[in-house]
Design a protein around this motif. Structure first.
Motif, PDB file in Angstrom:
ATOM      1  N   GLU A  82       0.817  -0.844  -0.068  1.00 19.55           N
ATOM      2  CA  GLU A  82       0.287  -0.136  -0.305  1.00 19.55           C
ATOM      3  C   GLU A  82       0.676   1.029  -0.411  1.00 19.55           C
ATOM      4  O   GLU A  82       0.557   2.010  -1.169  1.00 19.55           O
ATOM      5  N   THR A  83       1.801   1.286   1.362  1.00 17.42           N
ATOM      6  CA  THR A  83       3.003   2.331   1.021  1.00 17.42           C
ATOM      7  C   THR A  83       3.628   2.244  -0.297  1.00 17.42           C
ATOM      8  O   THR A  83       3.673   3.891  -0.868  1.00 17.42           O
ATOM      9  N   ASN A  84       3.844   1.579  -1.522  1.00 16.39           N
ATOM     10  CA  ASN A  84       4.772   1.643  -2.186  1.00 16.39           C
ATOM     11  C   ASN A  84       3.942   1.970  -3.760  1.00 16.39           C
ATOM     12  O   ASN A  84       4.601   3.253  -4.217  1.00 16.39           O
ATOM     13  N   ILE A  85       2.451   1.691  -3.557  1.00 14.46           N
ATOM     14  CA  ILE A  85       1.376   1.967  -4.842  1.00 14.46           C
ATOM     15  C   ILE A  85       1.444   3.190  -4.505  1.00 14.46           C
ATOM     16  O   ILE A  85       1.051   4.131  -5.378  1.00 14.46           O
ATOM     17  N   ARG A  86       1.154   4.108  -3.044  1.00 18.10           N
ATOM     18  CA  ARG A  86       0.951   5.044  -3.122  1.00 18.10           C
ATOM     19  C   ARG A  86       2.172   6.477  -3.645  1.00 18.10           C
ATOM     20  O   ARG A  86       1.331   7.336  -3.900  1.00 18.10           O
ATOM     21  N   LEU A  87       2.779   5.769  -3.017  1.00 17.06           N
ATOM     22  CA  LEU A  87       4.528   6.915  -2.937  1.00 17.06           C
ATOM     23  C   LEU A  87       3.916   7.086  -4.925  1.00 17.06           C
ATOM     24  O   LEU A  87       4.825   8.218  -5.499  1.00 17.06           O
ATOM     25  N   PHE A  89       2.336   5.842  -7.232  1.00 15.61           N
ATOM     26  CA  PHE A  89       0.949   6.602  -8.075  1.00 15.61           C
ATOM     27  C   PHE A  89      -0.231   7.331  -7.140  1.00 15.61           C
ATOM     28  O   PHE A  89      -0.672   7.165  -7.526  1.00 15.61           O
ATOM     29  N   PRO A  90       0.381   8.725  -7.313  1.00 12.90           N
ATOM     30  CA  PRO A  90      -0.314   9.511  -6.841  1.00 12.90           C
ATOM     31  C   PRO A  90      -1.629  10.063  -7.506  1.00 12.90           C
ATOM     32  O   PRO A  90      -2.333  10.559  -6.603  1.00 12.90           O
ATOM     33  N   GLN A  91      -1.671   9.853  -8.766  1.00  7.24           N
ATOM     34  CA  GLN A  91      -2.220   9.889  -9.788  1.00  7.24           C
ATOM     35  C   GLN A  91      -3.863   9.432  -8.946  1.00  7.24           C
ATOM     36  O   GLN A  91      -4.602  10.194 -10.032  1.00  7.24           O
ATOM     37  N   LEU A  92      -3.108   8.017  -8.690  1.00  6.37           N
ATOM     38  CA  LEU A  92      -4.994   7.239  -9.195  1.00  6.37           C
ATOM     39  C   LEU A  92      -5.561   7.872  -7.832  1.00  6.37           C
ATOM     40  O   LEU A  92      -4.950   8.352  -6.746  1.00  6.37           O
ATOM     41  N   THR A  93      -6.366   7.738  -7.608  1.00  9.46           N
ATOM     42  CA  THR A  93      -7.434   7.521  -6.261  1.00  9.46           C
ATOM     43  C   THR A  93      -7.588   6.756  -5.573  1.00  9.46           C
ATOM     44  O   THR A  93      -6.414   5.659  -5.726  1.00  9.46           O
ATOM     45  N   LYS A  94      -7.663   6.422  -3.954  1.00  8.21           N
ATOM     46  CA  LYS A  94      -7.207   5.943  -2.951  1.00  8.21           C
ATOM     47  C   LYS A  94      -8.719   4.795  -3.715  1.00  8.21           C
ATOM     48  O   LYS A  94      -8.273   3.357  -3.659  1.00  8.21           O
ATOM     49  N   GLN A  95      -9.717   4.765  -4.137  1.00 11.92           N
ATOM     50  CA  GLN A  95      -9.782   3.316  -4.620  1.00 11.92           C
ATOM     51  C   GLN A  95      -9.376   2.821  -5.843  1.00 11.92           C
ATOM     52  O   GLN A  95      -9.329   1.311  -6.149  1.00 11.92           O
ATOM     53  N   GLN A  96      -8.320   3.739  -6.520  1.00 12.32           N
ATOM     54  CA  GLN A  96      -7.727   2.863  -7.591  1.00 12.32           C
ATOM     55  C   GLN A  96      -6.416   1.852  -7.154  1.00 12.32           C
ATOM     56  O   GLN A  96      -6.223   1.416  -7.411  1.00 12.32           O
ATOM     57  N   GLN A  97      -5.955   3.498  -6.153  1.00 14.64           N
ATOM     58  CA  GLN A  97      -4.679   2.792  -5.739  1.00 14.64           C
ATOM     59  C   GLN A  97      -4.959   1.204  -4.456  1.00 14.64           C
ATOM     60  O   GLN A  97      -4.202  -0.003  -5.030  1.00 14.64           O
ATOM     61  N   ALA A  98      -5.888   0.745  -3.690  1.00 18.46           N
ATOM     62  CA  ALA A  98      -6.621   0.090  -3.618  1.00 18.46           C
ATOM     63  C   ALA A  98      -6.521  -1.172  -4.409  1.00 18.46           C
ATOM     64  O   ALA A  98      -6.680  -2.591  -4.654  1.00 18.46           O
ATOM     65  N   LYS A  99      -7.648  -1.126  -5.551  1.00 19.08           N
ATOM     66  CA  LYS A  99      -7.366  -2.490  -6.142  1.00 19.08           C
ATOM     67  C   LYS A  99      -6.275  -2.935  -7.465  1.00 19.08           C
ATOM     68  O   LYS A  99      -6.472  -3.779  -6.741  1.00 19.08           O
ATOM     69  N   LEU A 100      -5.364  -1.698  -7.345  1.00 18.64           N
ATOM     70  CA  LEU A 100      -4.157  -1.994  -7.946  1.00 18.64           C
ATOM     71  C   LEU A 100      -3.746  -2.911  -6.549  1.00 18.64           C
ATOM     72  O   LEU A 100      -2.967  -3.520  -6.813  1.00 18.64           O
ATOM     73  N   VAL A 101      -3.861  -2.674  -5.344  1.00 20.01           N
ATOM     74  CA  VAL A 101      -3.216  -3.481  -4.125  1.00 20.01           C
ATOM     75  C   VAL A 101      -3.304  -4.697  -4.437  1.00 20.01           C
ATOM     76  O   VAL A 101      -2.513  -6.032  -4.162  1.00 20.01           O
ATOM     77  N   PRO A 322      20.020  10.076   6.634  1.00 17.64           N
ATOM     78  CA  PRO A 322      19.972   8.781   7.730  1.00 17.64           C
ATOM     79  C   PRO A 322      18.423   9.045   8.831  1.00 17.64           C
ATOM     80  O   PRO A 322      17.438   8.637   9.421  1.00 17.64           O
ATOM     81  N   ASP A 323      18.533  10.395   8.967  1.00 19.38           N
ATOM     82  CA  ASP A 323      17.445  10.724  10.120  1.00 19.38           C
ATOM     83  C   ASP A 323      16.072  11.381   9.570  1.00 19.38           C
ATOM     84  O   ASP A 323      15.432  11.052   9.938  1.00 19.38           O
ATOM     85  N   ASP A 324      16.026  11.005   8.348  1.00 22.34           N
ATOM     86  CA  ASP A 324      14.248  11.181   7.702  1.00 22.34           C
ATOM     87  C   ASP A 324      13.725  10.139   8.318  1.00 22.34           C
ATOM     88  O   ASP A 324      14.435   8.979   8.455  1.00 22.34           O
ATOM     89  N   PRO A 325      12.923   9.812   8.190  1.00 26.75           N
ATOM     90  CA  PRO A 325      11.851   9.442   9.265  1.00 26.75           C
ATOM     91  C   PRO A 325      11.535   8.205   7.788  1.00 26.75           C
ATOM     92  O   PRO A 325      11.189   8.395   6.379  1.00 26.75           O
ATOM     93  N   GLY A 326      10.817   6.318   8.413  1.00 31.95           N
ATOM     94  CA  GLY A 326      11.192   5.339   6.904  1.00 31.95           C
ATOM     95  C   GLY A 326       9.534   5.797   6.198  1.00 31.95           C
ATOM     96  O   GLY A 326       8.118   6.034   7.624  1.00 31.95           O
ATOM     97  N   PHE A 327       9.277   5.436   5.629  1.00 34.16           N
ATOM     98  CA  PHE A 327       8.332   5.065   4.815  1.00 34.16           C
ATOM     99  C   PHE A 327       7.741   4.432   5.351  1.00 34.16           C
ATOM    100  O   PHE A 327       6.366   3.878   5.574  1.00 34.16           O
ATOM    101  N   TYR A 328       8.755   3.214   6.065  1.00 36.21           N
ATOM    102  CA  TYR A 328       7.713   1.943   5.988  1.00 36.21           C
ATOM    103  C   TYR A 328       8.012   1.626   7.563  1.00 36.21           C
ATOM    104  O   TYR A 328       7.624   0.713   8.338  1.00 36.21           O
ATOM    105  N   GLY A 329       8.203   2.998   8.239  1.00 32.49           N
ATOM    106  CA  GLY A 329       8.167   3.189   9.955  1.00 32.49           C
ATOM    107  C   GLY A 329       9.373   2.957  10.374  1.00 32.49           C
ATOM    108  O   GLY A 329       9.509   2.782  11.683  1.00 32.49           O
ATOM    109  N   ARG A 330      10.236   3.076   9.713  1.00 31.47           N
ATOM    110  CA  ARG A 330      11.665   2.931  10.670  1.00 31.47           C
ATOM    111  C   ARG A 330      12.798   3.883   9.760  1.00 31.47           C
ATOM    112  O   ARG A 330      12.346   4.446   8.835  1.00 31.47           O
ATOM    113  N   LYS A 331      13.481   4.344  10.541  1.00 35.71           N
ATOM    114  CA  LYS A 331      14.373   5.207  10.087  1.00 35.71           C
ATOM    115  C   LYS A 331      15.334   4.636   9.466  1.00 35.71           C
ATOM    116  O   LYS A 331      16.166   3.849  10.178  1.00 35.71           O
ATOM    117  N   ARG A 332      16.128   4.928   8.240  1.00 36.98           N
ATOM    118  CA  ARG A 332      16.876   4.414   7.551  1.00 36.98           C
ATOM    119  C   ARG A 332      18.424   5.254   7.124  1.00 36.98           C
ATOM    120  O   ARG A 332      17.550   6.480   6.157  1.00 36.98           O
TER     121      ARG A 332
END
Length: 332
Positions: A82-87, A89-101, A322-332
């Motif tokens: 869900e995170t990868n597709i949201r990042l 394919f921002p042009q897709l609606t939430k419904q379209q992103q959910a369908k792609l997931v 490395p101090d940026d917040p991680g997209f998946y809940g961790r800092k890398r």
């Protein structure tokens, strides 16, 4: 100052890559795995073999159901997807992103069933339902006489398409070994039935040997291997850690780089394999420019069938800062 010379720096970088990926022994003798601790793995492999004997339509149907089940269960892989597709394919609606997931889980569920077919079955019977596009680009690249790197990516058809591709061309492959030694042995032996050679990720010597013999080598650069020897190049507009070894390999060998992809058809069973024209002016001498070109070519191939890409891996886990917040809940 010799150390300030760009050519010296590139050679030094290549030396570091060679040390990092020095070949390690891999035991592919199946008789070495008779101990009871391997029995559960043997049972799982036997189950895969049984499923691989089913008609392809049945395998696709079962894989689709498996993908839907995993999608419903959710878990970390669904959150990553869900995170990868949201990042990306921002042009897709939430419904379209959910369908792609959901479609991604279905495609990768089918791909999981196809692993058994790729490992244990003769793919010759699938050649009749496979179409190759752009084979002339591959053949033209080979005329250079210094080998071809097939720039691939981790699509859900990875295992089945390996055997299919080698029905049309001769090629070797680079692979990252599996953590389970028995599964790795079965996987490697299966791939060796199709490919001229299967080089471990550390076997750069074998890679260069294949290229020197004017062979083609399947090579994927689309995963995040950490912060070492990378640049941050855009991938669907997001800075992604991208290895620079591709430029070093091309520079040393003089090989051509041919973008390569493979997809499962929707509806009626069948597969399509695509070869694109070789990349021009590669390497450019600028690692960031090279990595950007590689990522862009992979993007273009993914757009053919976005659901068939492995969005379940953490492509953006390493952040530029490395101090940026991680997209998946961790800092890398």
């Amino acid at each position: 100052d010799l150390q300030a010379c760009p050519k010296f720096q590139r050679l030094a970088s290549l030396t570091l890559v060679k040390k990092k990926y020095r070949k390690q022994p891999r035991n592919t003798d199946l008789s070495a795995y008779r101990h009871p601790r391997w029995w559960l793995t043997w049972i799982a492999l036997a189950f895969m073999w049984l499923l691989a004997q089913l008609p392809i339509r049945v395998q696709w149907w079962l894989g689709s159901g498996l993908g839907r089940l995993v999608w419903r269960v959710g878990g970390s892989r669904r959150r990553i997807t869900e995170t990868n597709i949201r990042l990306c394919f921002p042009q897709l609606t939430k419904q379209q992103q959910a369908k792609l997931v959901k479609q991604t889980f279905i495609a990768n569920g089918i791909g999981l069933l196809e692993v058994g077919a790729g490992w244990f079955c003769d793919s010759t019977k699938l050649k009749a339902i496979t179409t190759v596009h752009g084979l002339e680009h591959f053949e033209k690249a080979l005329e250079g006489g210094k080998g071809v790197l097939l720039i691939g990516a981790h699509y859900s058809t990875l295992e089945i398409s390996g055997g299919l591709t080698t029905k049309f061309i001769e090629a070797s492959a680079m692979q990252r070994d599996h953590n389970n030694p028995l599964i790795n042995a079965v996987m490697t032996r299966a791939r060796e039935r199709h490919f001229g050679a299967v080089h471990g990720a550390r076997d750069l010597r074998g890679l260069f040997r294949s290229l020197k013999q004017n062979h083609a080598v399947w090579y994927a650069t689309d995963q995040d291997y950490g912060r070492k020897d990378i640049v941050f190049a855009p991938f669907f507009g997001i800075p992604a850690g991208t290895i620079t070894a591709t430029s070093r390999i091309a520079e040393r060998s003089g090989c051509k780089l041919v973008p390569f992809s493979h997809f499962r058809r929707s509806g009626k069973p069948g597969y399509d394999i695509y070869f694109q024209p070789a990349l021009e002016n590669f390497p450019s001498g600028d690692d960031l420019v090279d990595a950007t070109v590689i990522n862009k070519t992979i993007e273009q191939e993914i757009k053919r069938a976005p659901d068939q890409y492995l969005w379940m891996h953490r492509r953006f886990k390493t952040r530029p800062n490395p101090d940026d917040p991680g997209f998946y809940g961790r800092k890398r």
